[in-house]
Design a protein around this motif. Structure first.
Motif, PDB file in Angstrom:
ATOM      1  N   SER A  24       0.874  -1.213  -0.134  1.00 32.92           N
ATOM      2  CA  SER A  24       0.039  -0.031  -0.071  1.00 32.92           C
ATOM      3  C   SER A  24       1.005   1.133   0.154  1.00 32.92           C
ATOM      4  O   SER A  24       0.308   2.320  -0.061  1.00 32.92           O
ATOM      5  CB  SER A  24      -0.777   0.182   1.419  1.00 32.92           C
ATOM      6  N   ASN A  25       2.260   1.063   0.172  1.00 32.64           N
ATOM      7  CA  ASN A  25       3.025   2.482   0.556  1.00 32.64           C
ATOM      8  C   ASN A  25       3.296   3.198  -0.750  1.00 32.64           C
ATOM      9  O   ASN A  25       3.513   4.621  -0.452  1.00 32.64           O
ATOM     10  CB  ASN A  25       4.282   1.900   1.298  1.00 32.64           C
ATOM     11  N   THR A  26       3.044   2.559  -1.998  1.00 36.41           N
ATOM     12  CA  THR A  26       3.372   3.444  -3.222  1.00 36.41           C
ATOM     13  C   THR A  26       2.578   2.795  -4.296  1.00 36.41           C
ATOM     14  O   THR A  26       1.803   1.783  -4.328  1.00 36.41           O
ATOM     15  CB  THR A  26       5.223   3.633  -3.415  1.00 36.41           C
ATOM     16  N   LEU A  28       0.494   1.401  -7.633  1.00 39.00           N
ATOM     17  CA  LEU A  28      -1.125   1.172  -7.666  1.00 39.00           C
ATOM     18  C   LEU A  28      -1.466   0.836  -6.298  1.00 39.00           C
ATOM     19  O   LEU A  28      -2.535   1.080  -5.972  1.00 39.00           O
ATOM     20  CB  LEU A  28      -0.974  -0.093  -8.416  1.00 39.00           C
ATOM     21  N   LEU A  74       3.138  -6.200   6.513  1.00 37.08           N
ATOM     22  CA  LEU A  74       3.135  -7.393   5.905  1.00 37.08           C
ATOM     23  C   LEU A  74       4.233  -7.592   4.757  1.00 37.08           C
ATOM     24  O   LEU A  74       4.055  -6.640   3.909  1.00 37.08           O
ATOM     25  CB  LEU A  74       1.890  -7.579   5.282  1.00 37.08           C
ATOM     26  N   ASP A  75       5.127  -8.544   4.824  1.00 30.87           N
ATOM     27  CA  ASP A  75       6.041  -8.825   3.927  1.00 30.87           C
ATOM     28  C   ASP A  75       5.679 -10.031   3.137  1.00 30.87           C
ATOM     29  O   ASP A  75       5.702 -11.151   3.858  1.00 30.87           O
ATOM     30  CB  ASP A  75       7.407  -9.037   4.675  1.00 30.87           C
ATOM     31  N   THR A  76       5.243  -9.962   1.788  1.00 33.62           N
ATOM     32  CA  THR A  76       4.502 -11.159   0.967  1.00 33.62           C
ATOM     33  C   THR A  76       6.013 -11.874   0.900  1.00 33.62           C
ATOM     34  O   THR A  76       5.207 -13.142   0.406  1.00 33.62           O
ATOM     35  CB  THR A  76       3.911 -10.649  -0.241  1.00 33.62           C
ATOM     36  N   ASN A 101      -1.819  -6.839  -4.539  1.00 32.33           N
ATOM     37  CA  ASN A 101      -1.217  -5.974  -5.395  1.00 32.33           C
ATOM     38  C   ASN A 101       0.596  -6.165  -5.196  1.00 32.33           C
ATOM     39  O   ASN A 101       1.228  -5.664  -6.128  1.00 32.33           O
ATOM     40  CB  ASN A 101      -1.631  -4.537  -5.086  1.00 32.33           C
ATOM     41  N   ALA A 102       0.989  -6.289  -4.082  1.00 31.71           N
ATOM     42  CA  ALA A 102       2.467  -6.231  -3.724  1.00 31.71           C
ATOM     43  C   ALA A 102       3.008  -6.973  -4.674  1.00 31.71           C
ATOM     44  O   ALA A 102       2.698  -8.136  -5.266  1.00 31.71           O
ATOM     45  CB  ALA A 102       2.859  -6.406  -2.430  1.00 31.71           C
ATOM     46  N   VAL A 105       8.558  -5.584  -9.641  1.00 26.32           N
ATOM     47  CA  VAL A 105       8.202  -5.212 -11.079  1.00 26.32           C
ATOM     48  C   VAL A 105       9.590  -5.213 -11.695  1.00 26.32           C
ATOM     49  O   VAL A 105       9.775  -5.315 -12.923  1.00 26.32           O
ATOM     50  CB  VAL A 105       7.479  -4.143 -11.010  1.00 26.32           C
ATOM     51  N   SER A 152      -0.970  -9.269 -15.490  1.00 23.22           N
ATOM     52  CA  SER A 152      -0.088  -8.396 -16.605  1.00 23.22           C
ATOM     53  C   SER A 152      -0.237  -8.800 -17.853  1.00 23.22           C
ATOM     54  O   SER A 152      -0.462 -10.049 -18.236  1.00 23.22           O
ATOM     55  CB  SER A 152       1.350  -8.631 -15.914  1.00 23.22           C
ATOM     56  N   GLY A 210      -2.480  -2.375 -17.127  1.00 21.52           N
ATOM     57  CA  GLY A 210      -2.050  -1.863 -18.348  1.00 21.52           C
ATOM     58  C   GLY A 210      -0.646  -1.395 -18.143  1.00 21.52           C
ATOM     59  O   GLY A 210       0.286  -2.339 -17.603  1.00 21.52           O
ATOM     60  N   SER A 212       1.536   1.334 -16.505  1.00 25.34           N
ATOM     61  CA  SER A 212       1.184   2.238 -15.629  1.00 25.34           C
ATOM     62  C   SER A 212       2.798   2.659 -15.001  1.00 25.34           C
ATOM     63  O   SER A 212       3.449   1.926 -14.445  1.00 25.34           O
ATOM     64  CB  SER A 212       0.450   1.903 -14.474  1.00 25.34           C
TER      65      SER A 212
HETATM   66  N1  LIG Z   1       3.017  -0.780 -13.326  1.00 27.60           N
HETATM   67  C1  LIG Z   1       2.754  -1.547 -14.355  1.00 27.60           C
HETATM   68  O1  LIG Z   1       2.576  -1.174 -15.474  1.00 27.60           O
HETATM   69  C2  LIG Z   1       2.153  -3.078 -13.997  1.00 27.60           C
HETATM   70  C3  LIG Z   1       1.730  -3.873 -15.187  1.00 27.60           C
HETATM   71  C4  LIG Z   1       1.252  -4.935 -14.964  1.00 27.60           C
HETATM   72  C5  LIG Z   1       1.141  -5.540 -13.355  1.00 27.60           C
HETATM   73  N2  LIG Z   1       1.551  -4.780 -12.570  1.00 27.60           N
HETATM   74  C6  LIG Z   1       1.502  -4.956 -11.044  1.00 27.60           C
HETATM   75  O2  LIG Z   1       1.001  -4.223 -10.307  1.00 27.60           O
HETATM   76  C7  LIG Z   1       1.462  -4.489  -8.830  1.00 27.60           C
HETATM   77  C8  LIG Z   1       2.156  -3.035  -8.477  1.00 27.60           C
HETATM   78  O3  LIG Z   1       2.847  -2.599  -9.391  1.00 27.60           O
HETATM   79  P1  LIG Z   1       3.226  -1.127  -9.281  1.00 27.60           P
HETATM   80  O4  LIG Z   1       3.681  -0.490 -10.742  1.00 27.60           O
HETATM   81  O5  LIG Z   1       2.435  -0.124  -8.372  1.00 27.60           O
HETATM   82  O6  LIG Z   1       4.821  -1.433  -8.618  1.00 27.60           O
HETATM   83  P2  LIG Z   1       5.777  -0.263  -7.547  1.00 27.60           P
HETATM   84  O7  LIG Z   1       5.233   1.097  -7.722  1.00 27.60           O
HETATM   85  O8  LIG Z   1       7.085  -0.888  -7.673  1.00 27.60           O
HETATM   86  O9  LIG Z   1       4.953  -0.989  -6.138  1.00 27.60           O
HETATM   87  C9  LIG Z   1       5.293  -2.160  -5.780  1.00 27.60           C
HETATM   88  C10 LIG Z   1       4.578  -2.436  -4.391  1.00 27.60           C
HETATM   89  O10 LIG Z   1       4.875  -3.735  -3.875  1.00 27.60           O
HETATM   90  C11 LIG Z   1       5.440  -3.598  -2.695  1.00 27.60           C
HETATM   91  N3  LIG Z   1       6.474  -4.759  -2.423  1.00 27.60           N
HETATM   92  C12 LIG Z   1       7.368  -5.340  -2.993  1.00 27.60           C
HETATM   93  N4  LIG Z   1       7.758  -6.085  -2.384  1.00 27.60           N
HETATM   94  C13 LIG Z   1       7.120  -6.571  -1.509  1.00 27.60           C
HETATM   95  C14 LIG Z   1       6.986  -7.521  -0.181  1.00 27.60           C
HETATM   96  N5  LIG Z   1       8.004  -8.440  -0.229  1.00 27.60           N
HETATM   97  N6  LIG Z   1       6.254  -7.363   0.694  1.00 27.60           N
HETATM   98  C15 LIG Z   1       5.118  -6.258   0.931  1.00 27.60           C
HETATM   99  N7  LIG Z   1       5.355  -5.441  -0.294  1.00 27.60           N
HETATM  100  C16 LIG Z   1       6.158  -5.818  -1.231  1.00 27.60           C
HETATM  101  C17 LIG Z   1       6.454  -2.413  -2.595  1.00 27.60           C
HETATM  102  O11 LIG Z   1       7.002  -2.073  -1.476  1.00 27.60           O
HETATM  103  P3  LIG Z   1       8.360  -1.345  -1.338  1.00 27.60           P
HETATM  104  O12 LIG Z   1       8.285   0.026  -1.396  1.00 27.60           O
HETATM  105  O13 LIG Z   1       8.445  -1.712   0.126  1.00 27.60           O
HETATM  106  O14 LIG Z   1       9.263  -2.143  -2.079  1.00 27.60           O
HETATM  107  C18 LIG Z   1       5.274  -1.367  -3.154  1.00 27.60           C
HETATM  108  O15 LIG Z   1       4.498  -1.218  -2.274  1.00 27.60           O
HETATM  109  C19 LIG Z   1       2.496  -5.588  -9.137  1.00 27.60           C
HETATM  110  O16 LIG Z   1       1.990  -6.672  -8.549  1.00 27.60           O
HETATM  111  C20 LIG Z   1       2.864  -5.424 -10.392  1.00 27.60           C
HETATM  112  O17 LIG Z   1       3.264  -6.816 -10.864  1.00 27.60           O
HETATM  113  C21 LIG Z   1       2.080  -3.339 -12.623  1.00 27.60           C
END
Ligand SMILES: NC(=O)c1ccc[n+]([C@@H]2O[C@H](COP(=O)([O-])OP(=O)(O)OC[C@H]3O[C@@H](n4cnc5c(N)ncnc54)[C@H](OP(=O)(O)O)[C@@H]3O)[C@@H](O)[C@H]2O)c1
Length: 317
Positions: A24-26, A28, A74-76, A101-102, A105, A152, A210, A212
Motif C-alpha cells: 500500500s505504500n506506493t 498502484l 506485511l512482507d509477502t 497488489n504487492a 516489478v 499483467s 495496463g 502504468s
Molecule cells: N505498473 C505496471 O505497469 C504494472 C503492469 C502489470 C502488472 N503490475 C502489477 O501491479 C502491482 C503493483 O505494481 P506497481 O507498478 O505499483 O509497482 P511499484 O510501484 O514498484 O510498487 C510495488 C509495491 O509492492 C511492494 N512490495 C514489493 N515487495 C514486497 C514485499 N516483499 N512485501 C510487501 N510489499 C512488497 C512495494 O513495497 P516497497 O516500497 O517496500 O518495495 C510497493 O509498495 C505488481 O503486482 C505488478 O506486478 C504493474
C-alpha cells in the motif's frame, strides 16, 4: 453483466465496507487505497516497511482527512509475516475484499532465494498472496467478499516455463517476472473454480493495470517522487502508458463493482491505458490444467491449505 457507465472518479459509496491491500505504500497499491478510502471504505493498508507505510497513510489523510485507515506490517515474501498479519486481521468482523497488489516489478539481476527457500519474485508476487488468501478466507466468507489478484499483459506477450516455476536452471529477471505473473493469474482463476465447487461465498477475480509508469504519476511527497529521468522516459512513452493512479482503476473496479463476478479479468480499455473494462485473459492463465498445477505447487511450497475446499460445505451464520 458489467455496467458501461462506471466512473473511476466517482465510485459507489463504500461506507461500512472493509478492504485490505498489499503493497500500500506506493504505486498502484497506494492509489487503490486512496480511491477506496475516498469512497468511504475502511482500508487496511499493508506494507513491509513501517516508515514508508506511515508516510503513505499520512499522504492519504492529507487528501481525505476523514479517511478510515489502519496499517499493518506485511512482507509477502516471508510466510511468517503473512501468517502474523493474517492472524491480526482474521479475528475481526468480515472483510469485503482483498487486493493482492504487492509485487517486485524490477527483479534482481541474479536469482535470489527467500528465507523460506523460494525464488524471490514468485515468492513475493504469487506464493505469499496464495498463503494470505487462504488465511483470510474465513474473514472474506463472513462478508461474502472477494479477492483480486494482479495479472499483467506480460502473460500474453512472453513464454512461460511450466516445468521450472522458480527458474532454478535458467533465471533471468524478466523471465522471473513473467513466471510470477502467470502463477498469480492462474492461481486467481483456479481459486475461483475451487471456491465455486465448494460453494464458498467468496469470488476470485484477476485484474491488470495496463502499462502504468511512475514517470507519468503525480508527485506525492514520501510516496511518489519520480526522478527527472523517470519523468523524461514517461514522457517518451506517453502514447502507450498511463499514471499509476489510472492503473489502479481496473483492480479497484474488480474489487468493488457490485456487478463484477468471480473468474473475470479486468483491465484498461485500450490494453495499456484507459478506463476499466472486462478484458480477455491469456489462454495459459485460464487453462484448468495450468491452474491445478500451480495450485499444487503453491500448496506444497507454502505448506498452506485453504480451508473449506475439502469435502465439507461451508455453513455461515
Ligand atoms: N505498473 C505496471 O505497469 C504494472 C503492469 C502489470 C502488472 N503490475 C502489477 O501491479 C502491482 C503493483 O505494481 P506497481 O507498478 O505499483 O509497482 P511499484 O510501484 O514498484 O510498487 C510495488 C509495491 O509492492 C511492494 N512490495 C514489493 N515487495 C514486497 C514485499 N516483499 N512485501 C510487501 N510489499 C512488497 C512495494 O513495497 P516497497 O516500497 O517496500 O518495495 C510497493 O509498495 C505488481 O503486482 C505488478 O506486478 C504493474
Amino acid at each position: 453483466m458489467a455496467r458501461n457507465d462506471w466512473d473511476p472518479n466517482d465510485l459507489p459509496d463504500l461506507s461500512g465496507r472493509r478492504y485490505l491491500v498489499t503493497g500500500s505504500n506506493t504505486g498502484l497499491g497506494f492509489f487503490s487505497c486512496l480511491q477506496l478510502a475516498g469512497a468511504g471504505a475502511h482500508v487496511v493498508m499493508t506494507a513491509r516497511n513501517p516508515s514508508k507505510l506511515s508516510r503513505a497513510r499520512a499522504a492519504i489523510l492529507a487528501q481525505v482527512p476523514d479517511a478510515d485507515l489502519e496499517t499493518l506490517a506485511l512482507d509477502t515474501s516471508n510466510l511468517g509475516s503473512v501468517r502474523a498479519a493474517a492472524a491480526t486481521v482474521r479475528g475481526r468482523v468480515g472483510l469485503h475484499g482483498v487486493l493482492f497488489n504487492a509485487g517486485i516489478v524490477h527483479p534482481p539481476k541474479t536469482r535470489e532465494v527467500t528465507r523460506d527457500g523460494h525464488e524471490l519474485v514468485i515468492a513475493t508476487n504469487a506464493l505469499g498472496h496464495y498463503a494470505l488468501a487462504g488465511a483470510l478466507l474465513p474473514a472474506l466468507a463472513a462478508a461474502r467478499g472477494r479477492m483480486v489478484w494482479l495479472g499483467s499483459v506480460a502473460t500474453k506477450l512472453f513464454p512461460w516455463d511450466p516445468i521450472d516455476p522458480e527458474l532454478v536452471d535458467d533465471y533471468t529477471p524478466w523471465r522471473a517476472y513473467v513466471q510470477s505473473k502467470v502463477a498469480t493469474s492462474a492461481l486467481g482463476f483456479e481459486a475461483d473454480r475451487r471456491l465455486r465447487a465448494a460453494s464458498v461465498p467468496v469470488a476470485s477475480l484477476v485484474a491488470h493495470p495496463g502499462y502504468s509508469l511512475g514517470g507519468r504519476t503525480r508527485r506525492i511527497a514520501g510516496v511518489s517522487v519520480p526522478s527527472r529521468r523517470k519523468r523524461f522516459l514517461g514522457g517518451l512513452q506517453a502514447a502507450v502508458s498511463q499514471s499509476k493512479e489510472s492503473g489502479a482503476w481496473a483492480p479497484v473496479r474488480a474489487l468493488i463493482d457490485p456487478e463484477a463476478e468471480g473468474g473475470q479479468y479486468w483491465g484498461p480499455a485500450r490494453t495499456y491505458t484507459g478506463s476499466p473494462v472486462l478484458v480477455r485473459p491469456s489462454r495459459v492463465t485460464i487453462d484448468p490444467d495450468v491452474g491445478a498445477r500451480m495450485w499444487h505447487y503453491a500448496e506444497h511450497a507454502t505448506r498452506a491449505e485453504w480451508p473449506y475446499l475439502k469435502g465439507r460445505k461451508l455453513r455461515l451464520r
